[in-house]
Design a protein around this motif. Structure first.
Motif, mmCIF file in Angstrom:
data_model
loop_
_atom_site.group_PDB
_atom_site.id
_atom_site.type_symbol
_atom_site.label_atom_id
_atom_site.label_comp_id
_atom_site.label_asym_id
_atom_site.label_seq_id
_atom_site.Cartn_x
_atom_site.Cartn_y
_atom_site.Cartn_z
ATOM 1 N N GLY A 1 28.805 41.968 12.106
ATOM 2 C CA GLY A 1 28.045 43.136 13.122
ATOM 3 C C GLY A 1 29.154 44.904 12.816
ATOM 4 O O GLY A 1 29.017 45.149 12.983
ATOM 5 N N ARG A 2 30.875 44.261 11.465
ATOM 6 C CA ARG A 2 31.122 45.112 11.228
ATOM 7 C C ARG A 2 30.683 45.856 10.149
ATOM 8 O O ARG A 2 31.897 45.908 9.200
ATOM 9 C CB ARG A 2 32.676 44.830 10.771
ATOM 10 N N GLN A 3 29.655 46.843 10.575
ATOM 11 C CA GLN A 3 29.631 48.165 9.695
ATOM 12 C C GLN A 3 30.480 48.479 8.890
ATOM 13 O O GLN A 3 30.520 49.295 7.486
ATOM 14 C CB GLN A 3 27.893 48.688 9.278
ATOM 15 N N SER A 4 31.755 48.891 9.866
ATOM 16 C CA SER A 4 32.770 50.115 9.641
ATOM 17 C C SER A 4 33.194 49.620 8.530
ATOM 18 O O SER A 4 33.676 50.118 7.667
ATOM 19 C CB SER A 4 33.538 51.051 10.682
ATOM 20 N N LEU A 5 34.014 48.502 8.722
ATOM 21 C CA LEU A 5 35.095 47.892 7.689
ATOM 22 C C LEU A 5 34.180 47.464 6.639
ATOM 23 O O LEU A 5 34.413 47.878 5.405
ATOM 24 C CB LEU A 5 35.432 46.067 7.899
ATOM 25 N N ALA A 6 32.560 46.672 6.625
ATOM 26 C CA ALA A 6 32.124 46.273 5.473
ATOM 27 C C ALA A 6 31.838 47.496 4.777
ATOM 28 O O ALA A 6 32.241 47.813 3.160
ATOM 29 C CB ALA A 6 30.673 45.769 5.983
ATOM 30 N N LEU A 7 31.785 48.996 5.074
ATOM 31 C CA LEU A 7 31.320 50.061 4.733
ATOM 32 C C LEU A 7 32.765 50.683 3.274
ATOM 33 O O LEU A 7 32.746 51.363 2.479
ATOM 34 C CB LEU A 7 31.292 51.334 4.541
ATOM 35 N N ALA A 8 34.355 50.275 4.456
ATOM 36 C CA ALA A 8 35.396 50.559 3.590
ATOM 37 C C ALA A 8 35.715 49.583 2.592
ATOM 38 O O ALA A 8 36.084 50.222 1.927
ATOM 39 C CB ALA A 8 36.531 50.014 4.824
ATOM 40 N N LEU A 9 35.343 48.148 2.412
ATOM 41 C CA LEU A 9 34.992 47.619 1.235
ATOM 42 C C LEU A 9 34.269 47.693 0.036
ATOM 43 O O LEU A 9 35.141 47.443 -0.684
ATOM 44 C CB LEU A 9 35.020 45.832 2.253
ATOM 45 N N LEU A 10 33.011 48.025 0.674
ATOM 46 C CA LEU A 10 32.322 48.657 -0.959
ATOM 47 C C LEU A 10 32.996 49.594 -1.030
ATOM 48 O O LEU A 10 33.483 49.893 -2.554
ATOM 49 C CB LEU A 10 30.795 48.832 0.351
ATOM 50 N N ALA A 11 33.410 51.248 -0.589
ATOM 51 C CA ALA A 11 33.915 51.859 -1.601
ATOM 52 C C ALA A 11 35.658 51.318 -1.864
ATOM 53 O O ALA A 11 35.515 52.383 -3.222
ATOM 54 C CB ALA A 11 35.201 52.784 0.471
ATOM 55 N N LEU A 12 36.638 50.365 -1.901
ATOM 56 C CA LEU A 12 37.785 49.885 -2.194
ATOM 57 C C LEU A 12 36.593 49.430 -3.120
ATOM 58 O O LEU A 12 37.855 49.521 -4.636
ATOM 59 C CB LEU A 12 38.364 49.042 -1.514
ATOM 60 N N ALA A 13 36.142 48.221 -2.989
ATOM 61 C CA ALA A 13 35.372 47.930 -4.476
ATOM 62 C C ALA A 13 34.999 48.669 -5.769
ATOM 63 O O ALA A 13 34.442 48.468 -6.503
ATOM 64 C CB ALA A 13 34.309 47.166 -4.481
ATOM 65 N N PHE A 14 34.406 49.183 -4.967
ATOM 66 C CA PHE A 14 33.750 51.044 -5.678
ATOM 67 C C PHE A 14 34.847 51.068 -6.975
ATOM 68 O O PHE A 14 34.672 51.580 -7.748
ATOM 69 C CB PHE A 14 32.546 51.494 -4.833
ATOM 70 N N ALA A 15 35.756 51.663 -5.778
ATOM 71 C CA ALA A 15 36.719 52.599 -6.163
ATOM 72 C C ALA A 15 37.089 51.441 -7.834
ATOM 73 O O ALA A 15 37.500 52.294 -9.111
ATOM 74 C CB ALA A 15 37.649 53.217 -5.648
ATOM 75 N N ALA A 16 37.804 50.286 -7.600
ATOM 76 C CA ALA A 16 38.429 49.509 -8.525
ATOM 77 C C ALA A 16 37.175 49.471 -9.503
ATOM 78 O O ALA A 16 37.957 49.135 -11.292
ATOM 79 C CB ALA A 16 38.711 48.295 -7.984
ATOM 80 N N TRP A 17 36.051 48.670 -8.755
ATOM 81 C CA TRP A 17 35.720 48.865 -10.243
ATOM 82 C C TRP A 17 35.665 49.132 -11.666
ATOM 83 O O TRP A 17 35.357 48.435 -12.743
ATOM 84 C CB TRP A 17 33.507 48.627 -9.850
ATOM 85 N N PRO A 18 35.251 50.289 -11.868
ATOM 86 C CA PRO A 18 34.158 51.260 -13.021
ATOM 87 C C PRO A 18 36.004 51.164 -14.035
ATOM 88 O O PRO A 18 35.644 50.670 -15.460
ATOM 89 C CB PRO A 18 34.320 52.862 -12.936
ATOM 90 N N TRP A 19 37.365 51.122 -13.185
ATOM 91 C CA TRP A 19 38.293 51.003 -14.211
ATOM 92 C C TRP A 19 38.253 49.438 -14.666
ATOM 93 O O TRP A 19 38.410 49.472 -16.275
ATOM 94 C CB TRP A 19 38.922 51.409 -13.417
ATOM 95 N N LEU A 20 38.580 48.600 -13.849
ATOM 96 C CA LEU A 20 38.375 47.538 -13.977
ATOM 97 C C LEU A 20 37.157 46.530 -15.990
ATOM 98 O O LEU A 20 37.526 46.412 -16.490
ATOM 99 C CB LEU A 20 39.015 46.691 -13.145
ATOM 100 N N LEU A 21 36.257 47.307 -14.943
ATOM 101 C CA LEU A 21 34.880 47.013 -15.997
ATOM 102 C C LEU A 21 35.209 47.286 -17.467
ATOM 103 O O LEU A 21 34.892 46.551 -18.505
ATOM 104 C CB LEU A 21 33.851 47.382 -15.341
ATOM 105 N N VAL A 22 35.790 49.018 -17.737
ATOM 106 C CA VAL A 22 35.925 49.365 -19.048
ATOM 107 C C VAL A 22 37.144 48.515 -19.179
ATOM 108 O O VAL A 22 37.121 48.562 -20.594
ATOM 109 C CB VAL A 22 35.515 51.165 -18.653
#
Length: 294
Positions: free
Chosen positions: A75-96
């Motif tokens: 039920g901690r949706q705000s924290l989950a959204l923040a973690l999604l934003a953090l993961a998405f920010a790191a993902w493209p750079w690391l993937l490439v």
């Protein structure tokens, strides 16, 4: 990743106290590794850049996605959204960075290109089901499809000799399909799609889970044919697929309305927890040998 997904699984079968304990441990491990990640970036930039070119770097994205999924279920949706934003920010750079340095043949860790991408799909799909926006379900579908394409590329590069000789990370070949099935189960459960679209997602979910089971049986059989006893850090990459397969089975049981899968998922979860305990014991013993008391 391994600890976080077991926390998710235990929550799904109603063992909330044990789930909360593992969630707390996962948070401590995540913060510790995040600090180490940041410190290395500050003091050893060349070493950090070299490490980021290898598939294990993508565990940072996957672990963040798994942790966010558990918080969303709590039920901690705000924290989950923040973690999604953090993961998405790191993902493209690391993937490439990883894709630019891929080699043949590749170890099981190569499948982390799929796992990290599907972890975004799982978290986005979980948040969509929690009412955080239909756009998240569409984003989950896009990430899920991309993850499957990356799986195919990783499979083409995989050194199949690792099935008999790998020291743990070869199990990610199964774990990547498991997290893909979990992502598909989130999409199947979404009210955004109906009719033929819903049926297609349900079939995809069941097919991916069946392929995961096939890998699971092959890899488990190989462990009996050629036992690899003794602790190795890569064994944590065995625990994660075991736990992810259990969670994918439990989630598919509910989303696809195949209720017989629930009992199987519960059994698989306890197997994964036993593996976690064995690997944790091995890690403690190895740490004690490296740092004997004065």
């Amino acid at each position: 990743m391994a600890t976080g997904i077991l926390s998710v699984g235990l929550h799904l079968i109603g063992h909330d106290v044990l789930s909360a304990i593992l969630l707390a441990l996962a948070c401590v491990l995540w913060v510790t590794l995040a600090v180490a990640f940041a410190v290395r970036f500050a003091v050893d930039r060349p070493g950090w850049q070299a490490a980021s070119a290898n598939p294990p770097a993508l565990m940072a994205v996957a672990a963040t996605g798994v942790l966010g999924t558990r918080f969303s279920l709590a039920g901690r949706q705000s924290l989950a959204l923040a973690l999604l934003a953090l993961a998405f920010a790191a993902w493209p750079w690391l993937l490439v960075s990883v894709l630019r340095h891929w080699k043949r043949p590749a170890p099981g860790s190569a499948f982390l290109v799929c796992v990290s991408t599907e972890s975004l799909a799982v978290l986005a799909g979980t948040l969509a089901l929690a009412g955080c926006g239909d756009w998240l379900a569409s984003a989950a579908l896009a990430a899920g499809c991309l993850g499957l394409l990356l799986y195919a590329e990783a499979l083409a590069r995989f050194d199949f000799r690792q099935v008999l000789h790998g020291l743990g990370d070869h199990w990610v070949a199964a774990g990547a399909l498991a997290i893909s099935a979990l992502a598909a189960s989130k999409l199947t459960a979404s009210p955004l799609w109906s009719g033929s679209a819903h049926q297609a997602l349900r079939i995809a979910c069941l097919v991916l889970l069946a392929l995961d089971f096939a890998w699971y049986v092959v890899l488990a059989g190989a462990e009996f044919v050629r036992p690899r006893l003794g602790y190795d850090l890569r064994r944590w990459s065995t625990v994660f697929p075991l736990g992810m397969t259990a969670v994918a089975t439990l989630s598919t049981s509910q989303a696809a309305k195949v209720h017989r899968l629930h009992g199987l998922g519960s059994v698989l979860l306890w197997i994964a927890l036993a593996a976690w305990l064995l690997v944790a014991a091995g890690w403690l013993a190895a740490t004690a040998r490296r740092n004997p008391p004065a």
